[in-house]
Design a protein around this motif. Structure first.
Motif, PDB file in Angstrom:
ATOM      1  N   TYR A  56       0.815  -1.214   0.000  1.00 23.01           N
ATOM      2  CA  TYR A  56       0.000   0.000   0.000  1.00 23.01           C
ATOM      3  C   TYR A  56       0.851   1.267   0.000  1.00 23.01           C
ATOM      4  O   TYR A  56       0.586   2.204  -0.744  1.00 23.01           O
ATOM      5  CB  TYR A  56      -0.953  -0.023   1.203  1.00 23.01           C
ATOM      6  CG  TYR A  56      -1.965   1.091   1.174  1.00 23.01           C
ATOM      7  CD1 TYR A  56      -2.960   1.118   0.188  1.00 23.01           C
ATOM      8  CD2 TYR A  56      -1.927   2.135   2.093  1.00 23.01           C
ATOM      9  CE1 TYR A  56      -3.880   2.141   0.131  1.00 23.01           C
ATOM     10  CE2 TYR A  56      -2.853   3.165   2.051  1.00 23.01           C
ATOM     11  CZ  TYR A  56      -3.823   3.169   1.070  1.00 23.01           C
ATOM     12  OH  TYR A  56      -4.738   4.188   1.019  1.00 23.01           O
ATOM     13  N   ARG A  71      -1.312  -5.110  12.210  1.00 22.89           N
ATOM     14  CA  ARG A  71      -1.770  -5.813  11.003  1.00 22.89           C
ATOM     15  C   ARG A  71      -0.590  -6.465  10.300  1.00 22.89           C
ATOM     16  O   ARG A  71       0.530  -5.936  10.306  1.00 22.89           O
ATOM     17  CB  ARG A  71      -2.476  -4.845  10.060  1.00 22.89           C
ATOM     18  CG  ARG A  71      -3.937  -4.624  10.427  1.00 22.89           C
ATOM     19  CD  ARG A  71      -4.849  -4.691   9.208  1.00 22.89           C
ATOM     20  NE  ARG A  71      -4.480  -3.707   8.212  1.00 22.89           N
ATOM     21  CZ  ARG A  71      -5.031  -2.485   8.143  1.00 22.89           C
ATOM     22  NH1 ARG A  71      -5.953  -2.112   8.995  1.00 22.89           N
ATOM     23  NH2 ARG A  71      -4.665  -1.643   7.225  1.00 22.89           N
ATOM     24  N   GLU A 104      -5.312  -6.750   2.955  1.00 23.53           N
ATOM     25  CA  GLU A 104      -4.553  -5.721   3.682  1.00 23.53           C
ATOM     26  C   GLU A 104      -4.624  -4.388   2.924  1.00 23.53           C
ATOM     27  O   GLU A 104      -4.860  -3.336   3.525  1.00 23.53           O
ATOM     28  CB  GLU A 104      -3.111  -6.219   3.858  1.00 23.53           C
ATOM     29  CG  GLU A 104      -2.046  -5.192   4.128  1.00 23.53           C
ATOM     30  CD  GLU A 104      -2.367  -4.250   5.273  1.00 23.53           C
ATOM     31  OE1 GLU A 104      -3.008  -4.689   6.232  1.00 23.53           O
ATOM     32  OE2 GLU A 104      -1.994  -3.060   5.183  1.00 23.53           O
ATOM     33  N   ASP A 105      -4.469  -4.435   1.609  1.00 21.00           N
ATOM     34  CA  ASP A 105      -4.515  -3.211   0.806  1.00 21.00           C
ATOM     35  C   ASP A 105      -5.905  -2.565   0.888  1.00 21.00           C
ATOM     36  O   ASP A 105      -6.034  -1.359   1.083  1.00 21.00           O
ATOM     37  CB  ASP A 105      -4.157  -3.529  -0.650  1.00 21.00           C
ATOM     38  CG  ASP A 105      -3.998  -2.273  -1.488  1.00 21.00           C
ATOM     39  OD1 ASP A 105      -5.009  -1.638  -1.777  1.00 21.00           O
ATOM     40  OD2 ASP A 105      -2.845  -1.909  -1.838  1.00 21.00           O
ATOM     41  N   LEU A 106      -6.955  -3.413   0.762  1.00 25.80           N
ATOM     42  CA  LEU A 106      -8.324  -2.879   0.801  1.00 25.80           C
ATOM     43  C   LEU A 106      -8.626  -2.287   2.178  1.00 25.80           C
ATOM     44  O   LEU A 106      -9.226  -1.216   2.273  1.00 25.80           O
ATOM     45  CB  LEU A 106      -9.330  -3.981   0.441  1.00 25.80           C
ATOM     46  CG  LEU A 106      -9.307  -4.394  -1.040  1.00 25.80           C
ATOM     47  CD1 LEU A 106     -10.094  -5.675  -1.262  1.00 25.80           C
ATOM     48  CD2 LEU A 106      -9.876  -3.273  -1.916  1.00 25.80           C
ATOM     49  N   HIS A 107      -8.180  -2.977   3.246  1.00 25.86           N
ATOM     50  CA  HIS A 107      -8.394  -2.442   4.590  1.00 25.86           C
ATOM     51  C   HIS A 107      -7.689  -1.096   4.755  1.00 25.86           C
ATOM     52  O   HIS A 107      -8.231  -0.180   5.365  1.00 25.86           O
ATOM     53  CB  HIS A 107      -7.904  -3.430   5.654  1.00 25.86           C
ATOM     54  CG  HIS A 107      -8.932  -4.455   5.999  1.00 25.86           C
ATOM     55  ND1 HIS A 107      -8.811  -5.788   5.669  1.00 25.86           N
ATOM     56  CD2 HIS A 107     -10.137  -4.333   6.625  1.00 25.86           C
ATOM     57  CE1 HIS A 107      -9.882  -6.444   6.085  1.00 25.86           C
ATOM     58  NE2 HIS A 107     -10.701  -5.580   6.670  1.00 25.86           N
ATOM     59  N   ALA A 108      -6.468  -0.985   4.228  1.00 21.96           N
ATOM     60  CA  ALA A 108      -5.726   0.273   4.335  1.00 21.96           C
ATOM     61  C   ALA A 108      -6.475   1.396   3.612  1.00 21.96           C
ATOM     62  O   ALA A 108      -6.582   2.517   4.124  1.00 21.96           O
ATOM     63  CB  ALA A 108      -4.329   0.103   3.755  1.00 21.96           C
ATOM     64  N   GLN A 109      -7.021   1.075   2.427  1.00 22.96           N
ATOM     65  CA  GLN A 109      -7.790   2.089   1.683  1.00 22.96           C
ATOM     66  C   GLN A 109      -9.025   2.518   2.460  1.00 22.96           C
ATOM     67  O   GLN A 109      -9.346   3.705   2.538  1.00 22.96           O
ATOM     68  CB  GLN A 109      -8.258   1.496   0.348  1.00 22.96           C
ATOM     69  CG  GLN A 109      -7.202   1.478  -0.719  1.00 22.96           C
ATOM     70  CD  GLN A 109      -7.801   1.017  -2.035  1.00 22.96           C
ATOM     71  OE1 GLN A 109      -8.595   1.706  -2.642  1.00 22.96           O
ATOM     72  NE2 GLN A 109      -7.427  -0.176  -2.465  1.00 22.96           N
ATOM     73  N   GLU A 141      -9.571   2.300   5.712  1.00 18.90           N
ATOM     74  CA  GLU A 141      -9.193   3.073   6.909  1.00 18.90           C
ATOM     75  C   GLU A 141      -8.822   4.505   6.550  1.00 18.90           C
ATOM     76  O   GLU A 141      -9.209   5.447   7.244  1.00 18.90           O
ATOM     77  CB  GLU A 141      -8.007   2.402   7.605  1.00 18.90           C
ATOM     78  CG  GLU A 141      -8.476   1.380   8.621  1.00 18.90           C
ATOM     79  CD  GLU A 141      -7.331   0.635   9.265  1.00 18.90           C
ATOM     80  OE1 GLU A 141      -6.197   1.158   9.267  1.00 18.90           O
ATOM     81  OE2 GLU A 141      -7.576  -0.474   9.754  1.00 18.90           O
ATOM     82  N   GLU A 142      -8.082   4.655   5.459  1.00 18.06           N
ATOM     83  CA  GLU A 142      -7.656   5.992   5.065  1.00 18.06           C
ATOM     84  C   GLU A 142      -8.861   6.866   4.732  1.00 18.06           C
ATOM     85  O   GLU A 142      -8.952   8.015   5.170  1.00 18.06           O
ATOM     86  CB  GLU A 142      -6.727   5.901   3.856  1.00 18.06           C
ATOM     87  CG  GLU A 142      -6.011   7.204   3.581  1.00 18.06           C
ATOM     88  CD  GLU A 142      -5.113   7.114   2.369  1.00 18.06           C
ATOM     89  OE1 GLU A 142      -3.896   7.103   2.562  1.00 18.06           O
ATOM     90  OE2 GLU A 142      -5.643   7.017   1.252  1.00 18.06           O
TER      91      GLU A 142
END
Lengths: 115, 216
Positions: free
Chosen positions: A38, A79, B38-43, B45-46
């Motif tokens: 990310y 995480r 993980e990437d989708l969760h980060a997006q 959350e942001e």
């Protein structure tokens, strides 16, 4: 220019083709310092090379299987994240690719000056 | 209010990840889904911290839509595979057209059909019989040709037979610029396919056969 606006799909296909190789170099160069997916995506987007996750993650996986990257799952901020960085095999290859890219750029510059 | 919406969002995300997982190669499923998740969760959350509230379903839907359809996302993790690759495809297409349109169709319509009609007392069942025979023969022949080419494709991708060629083995070019006649092309393709098939059984004689075919 007018062709681009008249035929957006054609331009888009050519743009993607042109970007494909550049993205590999950009990803390898960015991963001289360790990052997870990310933040890598954000860093590339901040420098003007936005890349969606559907392109980036398969690319990272391919580069890793080719031995150019190494990765490691680690916990950060509660995480699990997969951190990537350039491998010792990747370093000289990145240098060669950057030389190649410079050559192409210079050639293109000369061609455009001649025209 | 937010609790049910969060549950719905979670289930939408789970459904999306489950759909992607279904199309992934078994050995890498968990790893790829973890990373994508993980990437989708980060997006999420942001975006949530920017909005200072949990995302609603349509906002989550927009994130998933941007990520792409599950089958397309999964397909990017797979190496490109061909049943019949770009090198053999035109040969497959030509052989298929040749056998179905120029050989089987005329034989069935001009020879077998009239023979069946003249042999039976009523013409309708004979026509129907010819038609059903036509369908069966054309479909099964097309399938057989495709299977043969799929096998050749596998062989070609491993042995790179098409790369082993010699400019001197090429057939002489016609003196005029005229295109080769249809029969000539047909003959070349038939010998070509026969040559490729001939290569299959024997490993030891493969390359000499190949050269012989190229020079024929």
């Amino acid at each position: 220019m007018s062709h681009g606006t008249k035929n957006p799909q054609l331009f888009e296909n050519l743009r993607l083709e042109l970007r494909r190789g550049c993205l590999i170099v950009a990803v390898l160069a960015q991963l001289r310092t360790e990052q997870y997916g990310y933040t890598l995506r954000k860093a590339l987007a901040d420098d003007g090379l936005a890349i969606d996750q559907g392109t980036l993650y398969p690319l990272l996986r391919r580069l890793e299987s080719q031995g150019l990257l190494v990765s490691q799952w680690r916990e950060e901020d509660k995480r699990n994240k997969r951190f990537y960085r350039l491998s010792p095999t990747g370093e000289p290859i990145l240098r060669q690719l950057l030389d190649e890219w410079n050559n192409i750029n210079q050639s293109l510059g000369r061609i455009l000056q001649e025209a | 209010m937010t609790q049910p919406s969060q549950t719905n969002s979670q289930s939408l995300l789970d459904r999306y990840l489950h759909a992607v997982r279904f199309w992934l190669p078994k050995a890498q499923q968990q790893d790829i889904v973890n990373e994508l998740s993980e990437d989708l969760h980060a997006q999420i959350e942001e975006q949530e911290s920017a909005l200072k509230r949990p995302l609603n379903e349509s906002e989550l839907e927009a994130i998933l839509k941007r990520c792409g359809s599950p089958i397309i996302v999964a397909s990017r993790y797979r190496p490109q595979k061909y049943l019949i690759g770009p090198a053999l495809f035109p040969i497959w297409q030509f052989v298929l057209k040749l056998v179905l349109v120029w050989v089987l169709l005329p034989i069935l319509v001009v020879v077998i059909g009239p023979a069946l009609v003249s042999a039976s007392s009523r013409w309708q069942p004979a026509v129907w019989q010819t038609f059903s025979m036509l369908c069966t023969v054309l479909i099964s022949t097309a399938a057989a040709i495709t299977i043969v080419f799929a096998v050749l494709e596998r062989l070609e991708s491993r042995l790179r037979l098409l790369d082993r060629w010699n400019p001197h083995s090429l057939p002489p070019a016609p003196r005029t610029e005229k295109r080769p006649s249809r029969t000539q092309s047909v003959f070349e393709i038939i010998t070509g396919v026969a040559g490729l098939l001939w290569l299959l059984p024997s490993r030891t004689t493969r390359f000499s056969c190949w050269d012989r075919w190229r020079s024929s």
